[in-house]
Motif scaffolding. Structure first.
Motif, short mmCIF file in Angstrom:
data_model
loop_
_atom_site.label_atom_id
_atom_site.label_comp_id
_atom_site.label_asym_id
_atom_site.label_seq_id
_atom_site.Cartn_x
_atom_site.Cartn_y
_atom_site.Cartn_z
N ILE A 128 36.87 50.04 73.05
CA ILE A 128 37.04 51.07 72.03
C ILE A 128 38.52 51.44 71.95
O ILE A 128 39.30 51.10 72.84
N GLU A 188 32.51 59.61 73.25
CA GLU A 188 32.09 58.21 73.05
C GLU A 188 31.82 57.51 74.37
O GLU A 188 30.87 56.73 74.49
N TYR A 226 34.51 50.08 62.41
CA TYR A 226 34.77 51.45 61.96
C TYR A 226 34.22 51.72 60.57
O TYR A 226 33.41 52.65 60.39
N PHE A 261 32.16 56.69 65.89
CA PHE A 261 32.24 55.90 67.12
C PHE A 261 31.87 54.45 66.77
O PHE A 261 30.98 54.21 65.95
N VAL A 262 32.53 53.49 67.43
CA VAL A 262 32.18 52.09 67.17
C VAL A 262 31.09 51.59 68.11
O VAL A 262 30.37 50.63 67.79
N ALA A 263 30.94 52.22 69.27
CA ALA A 263 29.95 51.74 70.24
C ALA A 263 28.52 51.68 69.66
O ALA A 263 27.79 50.72 69.94
N THR A 319 36.38 45.31 66.49
CA THR A 319 36.46 46.77 66.40
C THR A 319 36.90 47.26 65.03
O THR A 319 36.33 48.22 64.48
#
Length: 473
Positions: A200, A235, A39, A174-176, A35
């Motif tokens: 997340i 998210e 970012y 958003f990281v997804a 994660t």
């Protein structure tokens, strides 16, 4: 510059890079998402994230990928620093112009030592949160003008001013979407989660003062900063719409339940989405907050119980009593929330008697699953300073040649061999008691998927124990 964010190859089932909470090979295969690397990847055009342990990529395959990038960012750890420096050496050997960057708690605390250990192959280390530092590097800014980085100039370390901690977490991407773009989501497995899952963050930092805990003391900070509930909702909604295969969402904050008002607000917003989710919680979360979260889809919590001895809990500044923890477990069971409990052998005050007390405590709590770790004094923690001061550190080998955790603590009254052996005894006494075996058999009878999962975990566990018996502590 075009960046590659690399969680480099280490050991089989090593779960200690990029965003992981356990810096060693696991007894049962489990992988957390990278994660922290995702970012900044989401902020920079042309970026790519590679998670070599999960994607089963060799060092040669990683080198082939790295050729196409100007900058390689790796998240390192205390146990893997030497390996990661060697990876950087090989990256430099094939393309000397590549800028190599190390991030993570270890280099945050020991930037000069890390640079000197990697002299000639490590260009920069980032101290603390590195989201914007990497972005500014890729924009071509002068290194001296970028806050929170360290580098060598003529053999002397240059440390730019510390970068203030991020407070506007909503400004981050958003990281997804980066998971979907770059990573094999179905390969990420945590045995006590529904699979596949995604992880997340809804916050950074933890206000607790646990002396042994690595991230809040070195990296994410002991001041909790939260995303707006609306940002979290958006998210989660994106995940539901774009990753329909996902069965669980892990809110992998240091402690999601630390800010109860925020936790409830997030729960109320995502409730209509009908998603299933998991959190890291402290065992002092109240019943009403648990109920609000359960009603919104929370079904499982990861909780650090650490020890069953009241004095040890005080020694490590846990801030949660045994009585609170017992009530918390009762509340979760009443609400139908399952618990994965984390325990640690070898914390200050540990004796042969407290080991047995903790094992008995875990059996009494009757949790669904547990993990038992060896106390590891990582640089930057209060625990490390205490061990160093008292002369308790017997070795700097945190892991063995296969990546499995070693016991580096040696007390005058309790040897590292005794502490090491206690982990296996703990697992055996918890998992092989009749009550737990009967419950597992019941799950296997009722649910075919659960049967396959339990059998696979059992084989992995037995293989792990065989490896441990071949290893000296």
């Amino acid at each position: 510059m075009k960046p590659l964010f690399l969680n480099p190859p280490t050991f089989e089932d090593f779960d200690g890079g990029a965003g992981a909470r356990y810096q060693a090979s696991r007894e049962v295969t489990s992988f957390w998402y990278p994660t922290w690397l995702c970012y900044p990847a989401g902020m920079i055009e042309g970026s790519r994230v590679v998670d070599a342990p999960v994607q089963r990529l060799s060092i040669e395959e990683c080198l082939a990928i790295a050729k196409d990038y100007d900058l390689v960012v790796m998240y390192t750890s205390t146990p893997t620093l030497k390996i990661d420096i060697e990876t950087a050496r090989r990256i430099k050997a094939q393309k000397p112009a590549t800028v190599t960057v190390l991030t993570g708690p270890h280099v945050t605390i020991l930037p000069e030592e890390s640079l000197k250990a990697g002299a000639g192959v490590i260009d920069i280390v980032c101290r603390g949160e590195f989201d914007y530092a990497i972005k500014e590097l890729c924009e071509g800014r002068e290194w001296e003008s970028i806050e929170g980085i360290s580098f060598l100039r003529d053999g002397t370390a240059v440390n730019t001013p510390d970068r203030p901690i991020l407070t506007d977490l909503d400004a981050l991407p958003f990281v997804a979407p980066i998971y979907k773009r770059d990573l094999p989501i179905k390969e990420y497995v945590i045995p006590h989660f529904k699979s596949p899952y995604v992880a997340i963050y809804t916050s950074r930092g933890c206000p607790a003062k646990c002396t042994f805990c690595l991230w809040p003391q070195t990296y994410s900070g002991q001041k909790m900063r939260t995303r707006s509930p609306q940002s979290v909702f958006e998210e989660v909604k994106w995940i539901k719409e774009n990753l329909p295969e996902v069965r669980d969402i892990s809110f992998d904050d240091d402690t999601f339940s630390a800010d109860k008002k925020h936790a409830r607000a997030v729960a109320e917003l995502i409730k209509p989405l009908g998603v299933s989710w998991v959190i890291n919680a402290r065992a002092n979360c109240d019943y009403e907050t648990l109920k609000v979260m359960r009603d919104a889809g929370l079904h499982h919590v990861i909780v650090g119980f650490e020890s069953g001895n009241a004095q040890i809990l005080k020694n490590i500044k846990k801030g949660v009593t045994k009585e609170q923890a017992i009530q918390f477990v009762k509340d979760c069971k009443k609400l139908g929330i399952t618990i994965h409990g984390a325990f640690i052998m070898g914390l200050p005050g540990e004796t042969k008697e407290t080991i047995q007390e903790t094992i008995a405590y875990a059996k009494m709590l009757d949790l669904e699953s547990i993990q038992v770790s060896l106390a590891s004094p990582y640089p930057g923690t209060e625990f490390f300073e205490q061990c160093k001061r008292e002369g308790w550190i017997a070795s700097d080998a945190y892991i063995d040649d296969t990546g499995h955790q070693m016991c580096v603590i040696n007390y005058p009254h309790l040897s590292n061999a005794e502490i090491f052996k206690a982990v296996e005894e703990f697992y055996n006494k918890f998992y092989f008691r009749p009550k737990y075996i009967l419950r597992s058999i019941g799950k296997m009878i009722v649910n075919g998927e659960e049967r396959r999962k339990l059998l696979k975990e059992g084989k992995q566990y037995l293989d792990y124990m065989r490896k441990r018996k071949q290893t000296a502590p």
